[in-house]
Design a protein around this motif. Structure first.
Motif, mmCIF file in Angstrom:
data_model
loop_
_atom_site.group_PDB
_atom_site.id
_atom_site.type_symbol
_atom_site.label_atom_id
_atom_site.label_comp_id
_atom_site.label_asym_id
_atom_site.label_seq_id
_atom_site.Cartn_x
_atom_site.Cartn_y
_atom_site.Cartn_z
ATOM 1 N N GLY A 431 -7.354 43.495 -42.696
ATOM 2 C CA GLY A 431 -6.248 42.558 -42.552
ATOM 3 C C GLY A 431 -5.003 43.232 -42.017
ATOM 4 O O GLY A 431 -5.028 44.381 -41.561
ATOM 5 N N ASN A 432 -3.877 42.521 -42.102
ATOM 6 C CA ASN A 432 -2.638 43.030 -41.513
ATOM 7 C C ASN A 432 -2.150 44.313 -42.172
ATOM 8 O O ASN A 432 -1.725 45.244 -41.488
ATOM 9 C CB ASN A 432 -1.560 41.943 -41.590
ATOM 10 C CG ASN A 432 -1.813 40.813 -40.618
ATOM 11 O OD1 ASN A 432 -1.768 40.999 -39.416
ATOM 12 N ND2 ASN A 432 -2.113 39.632 -41.140
ATOM 13 N N MET A 433 -2.187 44.384 -43.503
ATOM 14 C CA MET A 433 -1.721 45.606 -44.150
ATOM 15 C C MET A 433 -2.611 46.783 -43.774
ATOM 16 O O MET A 433 -2.117 47.880 -43.485
ATOM 17 C CB MET A 433 -1.680 45.456 -45.670
ATOM 18 C CG MET A 433 -1.250 46.754 -46.356
ATOM 19 S SD MET A 433 -0.908 46.577 -48.111
ATOM 20 C CE MET A 433 -0.646 48.292 -48.574
ATOM 21 N N ALA A 434 -3.919 46.584 -43.773
ATOM 22 C CA ALA A 434 -4.836 47.664 -43.422
ATOM 23 C C ALA A 434 -4.519 48.218 -42.039
ATOM 24 O O ALA A 434 -4.434 49.440 -41.841
ATOM 25 C CB ALA A 434 -6.274 47.161 -43.475
ATOM 26 N N LYS A 435 -4.294 47.334 -41.089
ATOM 27 C CA LYS A 435 -4.059 47.766 -39.711
ATOM 28 C C LYS A 435 -2.696 48.424 -39.544
ATOM 29 O O LYS A 435 -2.569 49.469 -38.886
ATOM 30 C CB LYS A 435 -4.183 46.562 -38.775
ATOM 31 C CG LYS A 435 -5.599 46.021 -38.666
ATOM 32 C CD LYS A 435 -5.635 44.751 -37.832
ATOM 33 C CE LYS A 435 -7.045 44.190 -37.736
ATOM 34 N NZ LYS A 435 -7.093 42.910 -36.992
ATOM 35 N N VAL A 436 -1.671 47.806 -40.123
ATOM 36 C CA VAL A 436 -0.316 48.341 -39.932
ATOM 37 C C VAL A 436 -0.154 49.682 -40.643
ATOM 38 O O VAL A 436 0.456 50.613 -40.100
ATOM 39 C CB VAL A 436 0.737 47.318 -40.403
ATOM 40 C CG1 VAL A 436 2.135 47.905 -40.326
ATOM 41 C CG2 VAL A 436 0.665 46.054 -39.547
ATOM 42 N N VAL A 437 -0.718 49.812 -41.840
ATOM 43 C CA VAL A 437 -0.639 51.095 -42.544
ATOM 44 C C VAL A 437 -1.450 52.158 -41.802
ATOM 45 O O VAL A 437 -1.019 53.310 -41.681
ATOM 46 C CB VAL A 437 -1.126 50.953 -43.999
ATOM 47 C CG1 VAL A 437 -1.286 52.324 -44.657
ATOM 48 C CG2 VAL A 437 -0.141 50.111 -44.805
#
Length: 519
Positions: A431-437
């Motif tokens: 998801g978004n957190m996985a990708k951005v982190v």
């Protein structure tokens, strides 16, 4: 997990040097270490020993004496002596060079303001959770800069699943956001009063619209710029994935990074809580894993995944999916979705995968997530396999969390900070957190992130749980599948006409990274 593999394979015996730590744990890729630093460099009392605190200091996570994290390059180190002013060619930040060769930010000096004739005002309504909004804001700043518009501090999503009423300044340092980008784009907190009166009196009409997803700059120049000039005020109703991953000028890609990794700094309250969390974890253990266990109601309902759930729980998730009108997909086969690798791993599956990757039973695992669906009953297998499993609720006092407990995005910001500081980051869904982190950890020196291949893992898990392969075979298959999924330098995958399938810019912002140093 062999923690020495994280620190790098060292043939030399004896204390680990600062240079080794910087190489193996990730000095900022833009940081230029001048020759002669190793010779005769000074040491501060806070950096004499090889310790978690010292490493945190060197890397900019946590704090020690005069060492602090400043976001973009370059990082601040203690013991600065002689200084000379310079302007960083990468981000135009006013900096200072000290006698050790490190480039230091100058806190007393503001960037020179970029002067330009504004083509109008850009209002933003950001949609989604914290990290979706974070990426969207980074894109919108870049668009405002390219169109020579004046950006108004964004309005955050208050209507989504999480119903978080936080304003921008409740999460981010708004003054830092404005000042750190003043050499690129003018950002104001509110529209001018006269313009507000003109809007109220219907002299000026705000043009509201959602920009087209995955658009390049030609779209914004040809379609949006004329609207801005005509209406004076344009309001974007959505900000998620409205800018292409690829095909943009390098300087604009670098500006996206600058906004995301420097300008969008969390406010003092969140930064302080994050530092406290990291400090507590580092006192408990030298190394820890941040596990983004995305087994939460919103993700399960949205994705249609119910593996391991009771019949009643599966029905509850389906009802929730139908209640959220902007979730377009309603009829979903959960078994088919899981076999496609599109479901988050369950806590039980995650425990098996971590064990197969040889994380020892004594590994400290920080759960970077909200409320796990099914509660402690679903967490039992993971806690049994890893007794040192903790979360922010366990590490901070109720009084620490009370001001932000009802604000999911502020709580998520704490998880973001801990995930950045962790020795290993493991997301169970992309998801978004996985990708951005993942992208932020690449930017911070390619720090280890294990990106799980869920489609392959589900196949192996089913074979093992059905007794068709042994534990040793299962463990070997898991390790082989992920040897190249550790956040190493790589080229971003580009698929023309399929932006949803190709690699996401913020997961691998390669234009902003110095690959050569880490290859």
């Amino acid at each position: 997990m062999d923690w020495s593999s994280i620190e790098g394979n060292r043939e030399k015996k004896g204390p680990v040097t600062d240079l080794e730590l910087l190489h193996h744990f990730g000095a900022h890729p833009h940081l230029v270490l001048l020759q002669g630093v190793e010779r005769g460099r000074r040491r501060c009392s806070s950096t004499v020993k090889v310790s978690g605190a010292r490493r945190a200091c060197l890397l900019g996570f946590g704090s020690c004496n005069s060492c602090q994290y400043g976001g973009l390059p370059p990082r601040t180190l203690p013991c600065s002596t002689e200084r000379s002013l310079a302007v960083n060619s990468i981000n135009n930040v006013v900096t200072e060079d000290n006698a050790l060769g490190w480039t230091l930010p100058s806190p007393q000096r503001k960037l020179p303001r970029r002067v330009y004739r504004s083509n109008g005002y850009l209002l933003l309504y950001c949609n989604g959770g914290l990290n979706q909004m974070r990426a969207g804001i980074s894109d919108m700043v870049t668009i405002a800069r390219h169109l020579n518009m004046t950006l108004v501090v964004p309005e955050l999503d208050k209507r989504s699943f999480w119903a978080d009423k936080s304003n921008f300044e409740d999460i981010f340092d708004v003054d830092h956001f404005i000042d750190s980008l003043r050499d690129e784009v003018k950002i104001i907190k509110n529209l001018p009063k006269k313009l507000i009166r003109d809007i109220d009196n219907k002299i000026v009409k705000v043009h509201s619209m959602p920009p087209v997803s995955w658009s390049n700059m030609a779209y914004y120049l040809k379609q949006i710029l004329p609207l801005a000039r005509k209406h004076k005020v344009v309001r974007f109703l959505k900000t998620d994935t409205r800018l292409a991953n690829n095909g943009l000028p390098v300087e604009l890609q670098k500006l996206r990074c600058r906004v995301n990794y420097d300008a969008l700094k969390f406010n003092q309250q969140i930064e302080a809580l994050g530092e406290r969390l990291i400090s507590i974890l580092k006192k408990k253990t030298e190394n820890f894993v941040a596990l983004h266990l995305r087994y939460e109601m919103d993700m399960l309902a949205f994705s249609g995944c119910s593996h391991g759930c009771s019949e009643e729980e599966a029905e509850e998730l389906t009802r929730k999916r139908y209640l959220v009108e902007w979730w377009k997909e309603k009829e979903i086969d959960p078994d088919e979705r899981r076999l496609e690798g599109r479901c988050p791993l369950t806590p039980e599956e995650t425990a098996l995968i971590l064990k197969a990757l040889e994380f020892g039973r004594d590994t400290t695992i920080y759960i970077a997530a909200g409320t796990i669906y099914g509660g402690e009953k679903r967490m039992a297998a993971l806690r049994d396999a890893y007794p040192n499993t903790v979360d922010k609720e366990m590490l901070l006092s109720p009084s620490d969390l009370e001001p932000i407990r009802s604000h999911s995005n502020q709580m998520a910001a704490l998880d973001y900070l801990v995930s950045l500081a962790s020795d290993v980051f493991v997301p169970t869904h992309d998801g978004n957190m996985a990708k951005v982190v993942e992208g932020h950890r690449r930017y911070n020196g390619f720090r280890k992130s294990i990106i799980l291949d869920r489609k392959t893992l589900v196949e192996h898990l089913d074979l093992y749980q059905d007794g068709e392969i042994s534990w040793d075979q299962f463990s070997n298959l898991v390790q082989q599948a992920h040897k190249d999924h550790m956040g190493q330098p790589k080229e971003r995958k580009v698929i023309q006409g399929q932006p949803k399938v190709e690699d996401y810019f913020y997961a691998n912002p390669q234009e902003c990274l110095n690959h050569g140093r880490y290859l």
